[in-house]
Scaffold this active site. Structure first.
Site, mmCIF file in Angstrom:
data_model
loop_
_atom_site.group_PDB
_atom_site.id
_atom_site.type_symbol
_atom_site.label_atom_id
_atom_site.label_comp_id
_atom_site.label_asym_id
_atom_site.label_seq_id
_atom_site.Cartn_x
_atom_site.Cartn_y
_atom_site.Cartn_z
ATOM 1 N N LYS A 154 0.832 -1.211 0.000
ATOM 2 C CA LYS A 154 0.000 0.000 0.000
ATOM 3 C C LYS A 154 0.866 1.260 0.000
ATOM 4 O O LYS A 154 0.646 2.181 -0.784
ATOM 5 C CB LYS A 154 -0.941 -0.010 1.220
ATOM 6 C CG LYS A 154 -2.105 0.930 1.028
ATOM 7 C CD LYS A 154 -2.988 0.984 2.240
ATOM 8 C CE LYS A 154 -2.774 2.290 2.940
ATOM 9 N NZ LYS A 154 -3.091 2.290 4.335
ATOM 10 N N ASP A 200 -7.042 1.358 0.503
ATOM 11 C CA ASP A 200 -7.121 1.463 1.962
ATOM 12 C C ASP A 200 -8.564 1.179 2.381
ATOM 13 O O ASP A 200 -9.402 0.808 1.557
ATOM 14 C CB ASP A 200 -6.640 2.846 2.443
ATOM 15 C CG ASP A 200 -7.643 3.931 2.099
ATOM 16 O OD1 ASP A 200 -8.577 3.670 1.296
ATOM 17 O OD2 ASP A 200 -7.522 5.034 2.648
#
Ligand code: SF4
Length: 211
Positions: free
Chosen positions: A120, A138
Site C-alpha cells: 500500500k 485502503d
C-alpha cells in the site's frame, strides 16, 4: 455494475475535483514516503501535526538519519505505534542514504524492501510522487468500491486488482485520491451521507440513507 455507469461515476468524481492529491503534507518524495509510513492506523491530520515539526528539522534522509531513533521518536510521540514507526523510519533512511544516495527509488521492488513499507505504501509513493497509475486500496477505497459496486472484492487485494482492470486509463492516476476523499467525507463508514452524495443516482448500494 456496467461499464457506462462506472464511466459516469468516475467522470463525476473527476469533474468535482480535477486535481486531487493526498492530504498528507510533504515537499519531496522522501517526505511523502515518511509521512505515509507514519500514517498507518493514524489520521492524516495527526501525521501532519507531527511532520510540521519533524520535516523542518530533518527534511532529507541524511538529516533524519542524523536524528537517530530517539530523535525521531521525540517528534512523532503523538502518533500511534510511534516506537516501531521511528525504528522503521530510521532504518529506511539508512538504506536510502547507503544505497540510493538519499533519494527514494522509483521502483516497486526497492520500495517494498524498505522497513515498514508494504504494497500500500509503495503504491501511494509510486502514484503520488511519481505519477504511476497504481491504486493503493485502503479502508476507504475498499468500502466505497464495495458499496457502490464499482469494484467489489472480498479483500483489499481483490479490490485493487478489480480497480486496475475496470478503471479506464484516463482515470487511473487519480482514482485512488477520488475514492479516498469520497470515503472520508461522504461515503463514511458508519452512516454514508447518501443524501448529499454526487453519485447517489449511480451507486448500487442497497441501504442508502437520506442524510
Ligand atoms: S450513495 Fe451512499 S453508499 Fe453510495 S457512494 Fe454515495 S454515500 Fe456511498
Amino acid at each position: 455494475m456496467n461499464k457506462d455507469k462506472r464511466y459516469q461515476i468516475l467522470s463525476r468524481l473527476r469533474d468535482n475535483n480535477p486535481n486531487p492529491t493526498t492530504e498528507l503534507e510533504y515537499e519531496s518524495p522522501f517526505q511523502l514516503l515518511i509521512a505515509v509510513l507514519l500514517s498507518a492506523q493514524a489520521t492524516d491530520v495527526g501525521v501532519n501535526k507531527a511532520t510540521r515539526k519533524l520535516f523542518p528539522a530533518a527534511p532529507t534522509a541524511e538529516t533524519m538519519l542524523a536524528l537517530g531513533v530517539d530523535g525521531i521518536k521525540d517528534y512523532i510521540k503523538t502518533i500511534g505505534l510511534f516506537n516501531s514507526k521511528a525504528e522503521n523510519a530510521y532504518k529506511t533512511c539508512k538504506i536510502l542514504v547507503e544505497q540510493y544516495n538519499g533519494e527514494v527509488p522509483e521502483s516497486r521492488e526497492a520500495l517494498e524492501a524498505l522497513p515498514g513499507v508494504g504494497r500500500k505504501t509503495a503504491n501511494v509513493v509510486l502514484n503520488t510522487a511519481f505519477g504511476w497509475p497504481t491504486i493503493a486500496v485502503d479502508t476507504h477505497i475498499y468500502r466505497v468500491s464495495n458499496r457502490t459496486k464499482l469494484a467489489p472484492g472480498k479483500n483489499v487485494n481483490e479490490v485493487e486488482q478489480k480497480l486496475l482492470k475496470v478503471v479506464p486509463k484516463e482515470f487511473k492516476v487519480d482514482v485512488h485520491h477520488w475514492l479516498i476523499l469520497h470515503g472520508r467525507y461522504t461515503c463514511v463508514a458508519r452512516k454514508p451521507r447518501c443524501g448529499s452524495c454526487i453519485i447517489e443516482d449511480l451507486c448500487e448500494f442497497k441501504d442508502k440513507t437520506s442524510d
